[in-house]
Design a protein around this motif. Structure first.
Motif, PDB file in Angstrom:
ATOM      1  N   VAL A   1      -6.573   3.818  -3.573  1.00  0.00           N
ATOM      2  CA  VAL A   1      -5.802   2.596  -3.709  1.00  0.00           C
ATOM      3  C   VAL A   1      -5.619   2.594  -5.110  1.00  0.00           C
TER       4      VAL A   1
ATOM      5  N   ASP B   1      -0.345   2.501  -3.649  1.00  0.00           N
ATOM      6  CA  ASP B   1      -1.403   3.337  -3.443  1.00  0.00           C
ATOM      7  C   ASP B   1      -0.991   4.751  -3.503  1.00  0.00           C
TER       8      ASP B   1
ATOM      9  N   GLN C   1       0.777  -1.163  -0.144  1.00  0.00           N
ATOM     10  CA  GLN C   1      -0.002  -0.092   0.091  1.00  0.00           C
ATOM     11  C   GLN C   1       0.768   1.252  -0.138  1.00  0.00           C
TER      12      GLN C   1
END
Length: 582
Positions: free
Chosen positions: A48, A41, A37
């Motif tokens: 995301v 992201d 992430q």
């Protein structure tokens, strides 16, 4: 020099390198996966990345497992290289020096004969020939297969780093190349102040590094110098593992050094770790094809040599069970003279050598049909004569020549390309930019300014984050890297988010605070829709380009001071600097 391309040696060392390197790379990918992430992201867990990288990275890890065990090796090395281009080559804010090594080595793996030993591929190939009544013996490989990865992954990196950077660096030429980074708590993970206080020793090690990196690429080809270089190189990278949070850089380079270990040494090590006395003896009929398959698979898995196979024709008087042999059965006898047949024998094999567990699974698909109760007159399961065959037929010879030709061509092209990144051969800046970018992306060929003066000059303060008086696992109370900073995240926080001469209004600093607090909050079930306050703290750091005693401890003892707050509410961050902070 010609012997590098013509001399043939065992591929055993290549197999050990394959396992070690791919294991290290697998752990690197697991580390990225656990922090994906942050890596991918736009805002961790909130904005995301699309598409989700989870399934792709799980597939990539599966590919690496296949490479470790040597299954469909050629295919999975190509897939692994494509994944490397998709993920590693595209990273910018989280890239660090080992990424470039991965790109180059992963490209080479496509062409290296890394599955000739310790692989499922070689077992399947032996089984294929065994069905024809032939015993397959893997052919040897050219030395270039060992030395080219060392040249690409270590030699050319060392030479570029020392000629274009270290030999022009006041820090390294002053003997402080190892001392200064290790004296900064936000850079190091180990308190080695007692070594850093030994001025002569630490300066000697710094100068030794320069000499070692300069000479390496010129002399590692010579067998006489490999062991000294191997010892120094292993010591250098073990020190990196101890001192800095880049373990996969350290072990990745160590795995490449395995290619410099003489093949005869691996044979000696193997004899040392294998069992001197078998715990199970299996008697079999060597004219029975399924029995030979069983023997081949078990001997491939029994790495500790706990199981011995004996042809009953020559040992039929050595056991009271010889009547069973006459019936065409395969059976085993343990150290207590207890006999085992059928399924009981398979279970005993696994107990004697747990690595042989796959034989139980293979038995369920009838791979050993007729192995334990074979009609001695069966034509299908009988082989009259076993012949040895080596993979040296004209087709294989031509294939190996093509492979070696590609490797040799890549050797010379890599030298030209490495010079190109410093001395452009193209007049147009746009062409130069395109070529340099392509060299980095596809082959990992780039400049190598690692731990240089400008990485530390002006680095007078470091920032950390606290939540309810507890430090987030970025920098700890001492100012040393926490659990979140390893490999790519370490480089990201230290030289992208919190860089030398950073200003409080810098975008990268705010972006880093927001990303890491978002990531940590979701990992710790902190609801960012509610008001959450994170304290931004700052520690003053002294960077000195003159050796002094106890600098690391002085920096550790420097107090943290409040620099501001980051407030999350309704998943929206707001940053407020402390107007009293200087």
């Amino acid at each position: 020099m010609a012997a590098i391309f013509t001399k043939k040696i065992s591929a055993k060392g290549l197999a050990i390198f394959r396992i070690a390197y791919c294991l290290n790379f697998l752990f690197e990918i697991i580390e990225i996966f656990n922090h994906r992430q942050l890596y991918f992201d736009r805002l961790p867990y909130i904005d995301v990345h699309f598409p989700d990288t989870k399934l792709l990275m799980l597939l990539w890890m599966t590919v690496l497992v296949f490479m470790i065990i040597g299954l469909y090796t050629r295919t999975v090395t190509i897939i692994n290289y494509l994944f490397t281009l998709i993920f590693i080559s595209s990273m910018t804010n989280y890239s660090y020096h080992m990424f470039y090594v991965y790109i180059g080595i992963n490209f080479l793996l496509i062409f290296l004969p890394i599955s000739r030993f310790l692989s499922i591929d070689i077992v399947l190939k032996k089984l294929k020939y065994l069905n024809q009544g032939l015993i397959y013996v893997p052919s040897k490989v050219s030395k270039i297969n060992y030395l080219l990865p060392v040249f690409m992954g270590l030699g050319i990196v060392y030479l570029d780093s020392v000629i274009f950077y270290k030999m022009q660096s006041p820090m390294w030429l002053g003997g402080l190349g190892m001392w200064l980074p290790s004296s900064l708590p936000h850079v190091s993970i180990a308190d080695t102040q007692w070594i850093l206080n030994q001025e002569f020793l630490i300066k000697f090690l710094s100068h030794l590094t320069i000499v070692f990196e300069f000479l390496f690429v010129f002399i590692f080809w010579n067998k006489k110098f490999r062991i000294p270089l191997l010892i120094i190189g292993l010591g250098l990278h073990l020190g990196i593992y101890i001192e800095y949070p880049i373990p996969y850089f350290a072990f990745g380079c160590i795995s490449i050094y395995f290619l410099m270990v003489p093949v005869s040494w691996w044979d000696r090590i193997w004899r040392k770790i294998t069992s001197k006395k078998e715990s199970l003896v299996i008697y079999y009929d060597d004219s029975n094809l399924p029995s030979h398959k069983l023997k081949l698979i078990i001997q491939s898995l029994d790495i500790l040599n706990r199981i011995k196979f004996v042809n009953h024709v020559y040992d039929k008087e050595s056991t009271s069970e010889s009547s069973e042999i006459g019936k065409g059965k395969t059976y085993g006898v343990d150290v207590n003279n207890v006999s085992y047949t059928g399924k009981n024998l398979l279970e005993k094999i696994v107990k004697a050598s747990p690595m042989c567990y796959p034989v139980l699974l293979l038995n369920k698909i009838n791979l050993y049909k007729n192995t334990f109760d074979t009609n001695s007159n069966s034509v299908v399961n009988k082989i009259e004569l076993l012949k040895f065959i080596q993979d040296d037929n004209p087709r294989s010879y031509n294939r190996n020549r093509i492979r070696n030709g590609i490797l040799v061509s890549f050797f010379f092209l890599s030298i030209i390309s490495q010079v190109q990144v410093h001395y452009s051969f193209f007049g147009s800046s746009s062409v130069t930019h395109f070529v340099d970018k392509s060299l980095v992306k596809y082959f990992g060929i780039c400049k190598h300014p690692v731990f240089m003066d400008n990485h530390f000059r002006g680095y007078h303060q470091v920032y950390g984050l606290k939540y309810k008086d507890s430090f987030l696992p970025i920098l700890d109370e001492k100012g040393m890297p926490g659990d979140y900073l390893k490999g790519g995240t370490y480089v990201n926080w230290m030289w992208v988010v919190n860089a030398p001469n950073i200003k409080e209004n810098a975008y990268s600093l705010k972006k880093g605070f927001v990303d890491y607090t978002s990531f940590w909050s979701y990992r710790n079930a902190i609801d960012l829709t509610q008001k959450q306050e994170f304290e931004i703290v700052k520690k003053r750091i002294k960077v000195s380009f003159k050796w002094e005693r106890d600098l690391l401890h002085k920096n550790i003892d420097s107090p943290w001071e409040k620099a501001g707050v980051l407030i999350w509410e309704n998943k929206t961050p707001q940053l407020f600097w402390n107007s009293n902070a200087k």
